[in-house]
Write an enzyme that holds these catalytic residues in place. Structure first.
Site, PDB file in Angstrom:
ATOM      1  N   THR A  18      -3.957 -42.373 -10.190  1.00  0.00           N
ATOM      2  CA  THR A  18      -4.666 -43.357 -11.135  1.00  0.00           C
ATOM      3  C   THR A  18      -4.473 -44.813 -10.532  1.00  0.00           C
ATOM      4  OG1 THR A  18      -4.494 -41.623 -12.297  1.00  0.00           O
ATOM      5  CG2 THR A  18      -5.352 -43.722 -13.686  1.00  0.00           C
ATOM      6  N   SER A 113       4.958 -49.076 -12.629  1.00  0.00           N
ATOM      7  CA  SER A 113       4.418 -48.997 -13.490  1.00  0.00           C
ATOM      8  C   SER A 113       5.267 -48.968 -14.463  1.00  0.00           C
ATOM      9  CB  SER A 113       3.094 -48.939 -14.276  1.00  0.00           C
ATOM     10  OG  SER A 113       2.796 -48.858 -15.114  1.00  0.00           O
ATOM     11  N   HIS A 114       5.539 -47.469 -15.310  1.00  0.00           N
ATOM     12  CA  HIS A 114       5.753 -47.257 -17.034  1.00  0.00           C
ATOM     13  C   HIS A 114       7.100 -46.515 -16.174  1.00  0.00           C
ATOM     14  CE1 HIS A 114       2.018 -45.191 -16.217  1.00  0.00           C
ATOM     15  NE2 HIS A 114       3.009 -44.118 -16.859  1.00  0.00           N
ATOM     16  N   LYS A 126       0.868 -49.818  -4.383  1.00  0.00           N
ATOM     17  CA  LYS A 126      -0.386 -49.952  -4.309  1.00  0.00           C
ATOM     18  C   LYS A 126      -1.143 -50.943  -3.933  1.00  0.00           C
ATOM     19  CE  LYS A 126      -1.704 -51.482  -8.788  1.00  0.00           C
ATOM     20  NZ  LYS A 126      -2.576 -51.773 -10.132  1.00  0.00           N
ATOM     21  N   ASP A 278       5.431 -52.969 -20.146  1.00  0.00           N
ATOM     22  CA  ASP A 278       6.161 -51.779 -19.373  1.00  0.00           C
ATOM     23  C   ASP A 278       6.980 -52.282 -18.072  1.00  0.00           C
ATOM     24  OD1 ASP A 278       3.732 -52.829 -18.293  1.00  0.00           O
ATOM     25  OD2 ASP A 278       3.064 -51.086 -17.559  1.00  0.00           O
ATOM     26  N   ASP A 280       6.103 -52.306 -15.385  1.00  0.00           N
ATOM     27  CA  ASP A 280       5.031 -53.745 -14.023  1.00  0.00           C
ATOM     28  C   ASP A 280       4.767 -55.320 -14.947  1.00  0.00           C
ATOM     29  OD1 ASP A 280       3.680 -51.382 -14.785  1.00  0.00           O
ATOM     30  OD2 ASP A 280       2.515 -52.664 -13.027  1.00  0.00           O
ATOM     31  N   ASP A 282       1.978 -55.147 -17.132  1.00  0.00           N
ATOM     32  CA  ASP A 282       0.489 -54.971 -16.888  1.00  0.00           C
ATOM     33  C   ASP A 282       0.218 -54.072 -18.358  1.00  0.00           C
ATOM     34  OD1 ASP A 282       0.838 -52.158 -16.420  1.00  0.00           O
ATOM     35  OD2 ASP A 282      -0.340 -52.509 -14.621  1.00  0.00           O
ATOM     36  N   ARG A 283       0.771 -52.985 -19.105  1.00  0.00           N
ATOM     37  CA  ARG A 283       0.492 -52.622 -20.334  1.00  0.00           C
ATOM     38  C   ARG A 283       0.790 -53.783 -22.019  1.00  0.00           C
ATOM     39  NH1 ARG A 283       0.999 -45.898 -20.013  1.00  0.00           N
ATOM     40  NH2 ARG A 283       0.037 -46.310 -18.173  1.00  0.00           N
ATOM     41  N   THR A 345     -10.996 -43.505 -16.570  1.00  0.00           N
ATOM     42  CA  THR A 345     -10.102 -44.222 -16.828  1.00  0.00           C
ATOM     43  C   THR A 345      -9.371 -44.733 -15.151  1.00  0.00           C
ATOM     44  OG1 THR A 345      -9.099 -41.938 -18.134  1.00  0.00           O
ATOM     45  CG2 THR A 345      -7.702 -43.162 -16.946  1.00  0.00           C
ATOM     46  N   SER A 366      -4.692 -46.346 -22.882  1.00  0.00           N
ATOM     47  CA  SER A 366      -3.076 -46.052 -22.236  1.00  0.00           C
ATOM     48  C   SER A 366      -2.444 -47.373 -22.609  1.00  0.00           C
ATOM     49  CB  SER A 366      -3.445 -45.989 -21.273  1.00  0.00           C
ATOM     50  OG  SER A 366      -4.011 -47.017 -20.541  1.00  0.00           O
ATOM     51  N   LYS A 377      -4.889 -54.745 -15.580  1.00  0.00           N
ATOM     52  CA  LYS A 377      -4.238 -55.147 -16.894  1.00  0.00           C
ATOM     53  C   LYS A 377      -3.569 -56.253 -17.111  1.00  0.00           C
ATOM     54  CE  LYS A 377      -2.259 -50.758 -17.386  1.00  0.00           C
ATOM     55  NZ  LYS A 377      -2.416 -50.073 -16.477  1.00  0.00           N
ATOM     56  N   ARG A 497      -3.849 -34.450 -20.346  1.00  0.00           N
ATOM     57  CA  ARG A 497      -3.594 -35.613 -21.887  1.00  0.00           C
ATOM     58  C   ARG A 497      -4.931 -34.616 -22.659  1.00  0.00           C
ATOM     59  NH1 ARG A 497      -0.058 -38.964 -20.592  1.00  0.00           N
ATOM     60  NH2 ARG A 497       0.040 -40.544 -18.836  1.00  0.00           N
TER      61      ARG A 497
HETATM   62  C1  G16 Z   1      -2.271 -46.567 -14.759  1.00  0.00           C
HETATM   63  C2  G16 Z   1      -3.442 -47.289 -14.746  1.00  0.00           C
HETATM   64  C3  G16 Z   1      -4.777 -47.098 -15.480  1.00  0.00           C
HETATM   65  C4  G16 Z   1      -4.547 -45.980 -16.175  1.00  0.00           C
HETATM   66  C5  G16 Z   1      -3.131 -45.142 -16.708  1.00  0.00           C
HETATM   67  C6  G16 Z   1      -2.704 -43.599 -17.897  1.00  0.00           C
HETATM   68  O1  G16 Z   1      -1.454 -47.486 -15.453  1.00  0.00           O
HETATM   69  O2  G16 Z   1      -3.941 -48.438 -14.003  1.00  0.00           O
HETATM   70  O3  G16 Z   1      -5.792 -47.489 -15.639  1.00  0.00           O
HETATM   71  O4  G16 Z   1      -5.032 -45.808 -17.843  1.00  0.00           O
HETATM   72  O5  G16 Z   1      -2.729 -45.128 -15.615  1.00  0.00           O
HETATM   73  O6  G16 Z   1      -3.142 -42.737 -16.598  1.00  0.00           O
HETATM   74  P1  G16 Z   1      -3.646 -41.524 -16.359  1.00  0.00           P
HETATM   75  O7  G16 Z   1      -3.399 -41.093 -17.758  1.00  0.00           O
HETATM   76  O8  G16 Z   1      -4.247 -40.546 -15.472  1.00  0.00           O
HETATM   77  O9  G16 Z   1      -2.191 -41.322 -16.379  1.00  0.00           O
HETATM   78  P2  G16 Z   1       0.349 -48.370 -15.246  1.00  0.00           P
HETATM   79  O10 G16 Z   1       0.000 -48.969 -15.967  1.00  0.00           O
HETATM   80  O11 G16 Z   1       0.543 -46.850 -15.097  1.00  0.00           O
HETATM   81  O12 G16 Z   1      -1.019 -48.694 -13.357  1.00  0.00           O
END
Ligand code: G16
Length: 544
Positions: A18, A113-114, A126, A278, A280, A282-283, A345, A366, A377, A497
């Site tokens: 993703t 990320s998270h 990325k 989170d 990085d 962005d959340r 997504t 998310s 984000k 999910r």
């Molecule tokens: C990433 C993407 C988001 C996505 C999220 C959840 O977030 O940037 O657009 O909504 O993953 O993805 P999944 O449901 O496939 O786990 P982040 O914050 O992890 O970069």
């Protein structure tokens, strides 16, 4: 500068998910693994010779080491300038802004990320394109294809670079600039929001706040903006020092992983506003005293109130949400007669709409919201938006949310995650859903009549591309929905999910517990996918 060509072994698992390539640190540390992926990206990208590349990450374990490797490969491949965050740190939204502001060719962002960090945890990388946003799917697929046949990579023989000192140095024709990680981002935020008004509300005690940086990248940003610029006390920023292992936290801003903040916000001593970000940056998670704002509601509320914020005072062009995000923002868009787009997504799908000026705000369930200002984000942006809104409306978070529900109705919403499940099981579930989905329309399940059922396939109206297999959605006549999809960000097994929502227009029923209000739909979801039956799990691993 001496450049070597290194023969390498090929890896076959470098398929970005993703949001980039995310794997365990031990996978990234395999011989040539990171080098291969970076070279694959550079082999696919056209005409970057002499141009600039932004590099930064969330500071997690392996960040510094990875940056040293990337510098050498970027130098060998002919970039003219590398712009790097001090100490190797850039939040994802800050990196997006820096790519845009300095007109860079693109950027490499190092983050999972998270996901937790540390020697035995996750790392990620990325590529973001020159609009500041994540590379589109056609590029990430090309990176993967290239990685499967890569035979060698180029690397420059350079000394380790000191990432801690701001300044510029030149090595032959390569310029390397270490920049302050926060300055550019802080200026951007100041240009969007009414900092004086927020500061006044903090100083006169109308706003009291607690921000949990979860020992991750936003610590530096929050201290500078919330404390130094907006006058919040130092104690307002919790876990504000970025650590390589994020202090052992799972830096995912939700009620489970940010439970200290959640406990505080539901206690007697709660401040008026609480938020977390989170790994990085962005959340975001938004809370008020005694209330948690779902990300879907937060997006809808920001859209409904955007004209109260200086940057959006002239109104919104349109809005967008990812498919599983609740339909709350759709109601706002309908009310203001602006378009609302539904995308798969992944933030990368918003980029074209933002670039074409079709939308001003966008968001996902998310815990992600953002706007035209960058192409990622943006966690702190959402926090500042809410602070500006509270200061301007002189209302509590709870009052703002409840008033919103009274006006637009409430989309009661919950996401159930079944994490780290055997992928054979989840694949079987997907196959079974694919079979069932074509037969569901018109069927009646108790009070729920299926209006439509399909596998989401997105047609990008701007570049004409198609992204298929983006999750199963079952919509009911009364506006309720059940959505199933597999996560694209996990690193262990597979994560299913299940997204469940029900529209409630009746004000007297707005204050129900979502798990109770959604219980029939939750049972129905199990009837369709049988995850509990197949795994023996009694409950989801995480409910948000
Ligand atoms: C990433 C993407 C988001 C996505 C999220 C959840 O977030 O940037 O657009 O909504 O993953 O993805 P999944 O449901 O496939 O786990 P982040 O914050 O992890 O970069």
């Amino acid at each position: 500068m001496h450049i070597k060509t290194i023969l390498t072994q090929t890896y076959h698992d470098q398929n970005p998910g993703t949001s980039g390539l995310r794997k365990k640190v031990s996978v990234f540390k395999q011989q040539h693994y990171l080098e291969n992926f970076v070279q694959s990206i550079f082999d696919v990208l056209p005409n970057f010779q002499g141009k600039s590349l932004v590099i930064g990450g969330d500071g997690r374990y392996f960040n510094r080491e990875a940056i040293q490797i990337i510098i050498k490969i970027a130098a060998a491949n002919g970039f003219g300038e590398l712009i790097i965050g001090q100490n190797g740190i850039l939040s994802t939204p800050a990196a997006s802004h820096i790519i845009r502001k300095y007109g860079a060719f693109g950027g490499l962002i190092l983050s999972a990320s998270h996901n937790p960090a540390g020697e035995h945890e996750d790392f990620g990388i990325k590529y973001n394109v020159n609009n500041g946003g994540p590379a589109p799917e056609k590029d990430t697929l090309a990176f993967f294809e290239r990685s499967k046949v890569l035979e060698n990579y180029k690397i420059a023989e350079l000394p380790e670079l000191n990432l801690d000192e701001i300044g510029t140095q030149e090595i032959d024709s390569l310029k390397i600039t270490i920049i302050d990680s926060v300055n550019d981002y802080e200026e951007l935020m100041q240009s969007l929001f009414d900092f004086d008004l927020i500061k006044q509300s903090i100083q006169n005690g109308f706003i009291t706040l607690s921000f949990d940086a979860m020992s991750a990248v936003t610590g530096n940003y929050a201290k500078r903006i919330l404390v130094e610029m907006l006058g919040a006390p130092e104690s307002a920023v919790q876990n504000g020092t970025p650590l390589e292992d994020f202090g052992g936290h799972h830096p995912d801003p939700n009620l489970i992983h940010a439970h200290e903040l959640a406990d505080l916000m539901f206690s007697e001593n709660a401040p008026t506003f609480g938020a977390a970000s989170d790994g990085d940056g962005d959340r975001n998670m938004i809370m008020g005293k005694g209330i948690f704002v779902t990300p879907s509601d937060s997006l809808a509320i920001l859209a409904a109130n955007a004209t109260l914020i200086p940057a959006y005072a002239t109104g919104l062009k349109g809005v967008a949400r990812s498919m599983p995000t609740s339909q709350a923002v759709d109601r706002v868009a309908a009310n203001y007669k602006i378009p609302c787009y539904e995308t798969p997504t992944g933030w990368k799908f918003f980029g074209n709409l933002l670039d074409a000026d079709k939308i001003t705000l966008c968001g996902e369930e998310s815990f992600g919201t953002g706007s035209q200002h960058v192409r990622e984000k943006d966690g702190l942006w959402a926090v500042l938006f809410w602070l500006n809104l509270i200061a301007r409306r002189r209302q509590s978070v709870e009052e703002i949310v409840h008033e919103h529900w009274r006006k637009f109705g409430r989309d009661i919403y919950s996401r159930h995650d079944y994490e780290a499940v055997d992928s054979k099981v989840t694949n079987a579930i997907m196959v079974s859903l694919r079979k069932q989905i074509t037969t569901l329309a018109g069927q009646v399940f108790g009070d729920f009549i299926v209006k439509y059922a399909n596998e989401f396939c997105y047609h990008d109206s701007i570049d004409g591309s198609t992204s298929a297999n983006q999750g199963f959605r079952i919509g009911f006549e009364n506006g309720s929905r059940i959505v199933f999809r597999l996560s694209g960000t996990g690193t262990v097994g597979a994560t299913l999910r299940i997204y469940i929502e029900r529209f409630e227009p009746d004000v007297s029923k707005h204050h129900q517990d979502p798990q109770i209000a959604l219980s029939e739909l939750i049972e129905l979801a199990e009837q369709f996918c049988k995850i509990k039956q197949l795994t023996g799990l009694a409950e989801p691993t995480v409910i948000t």
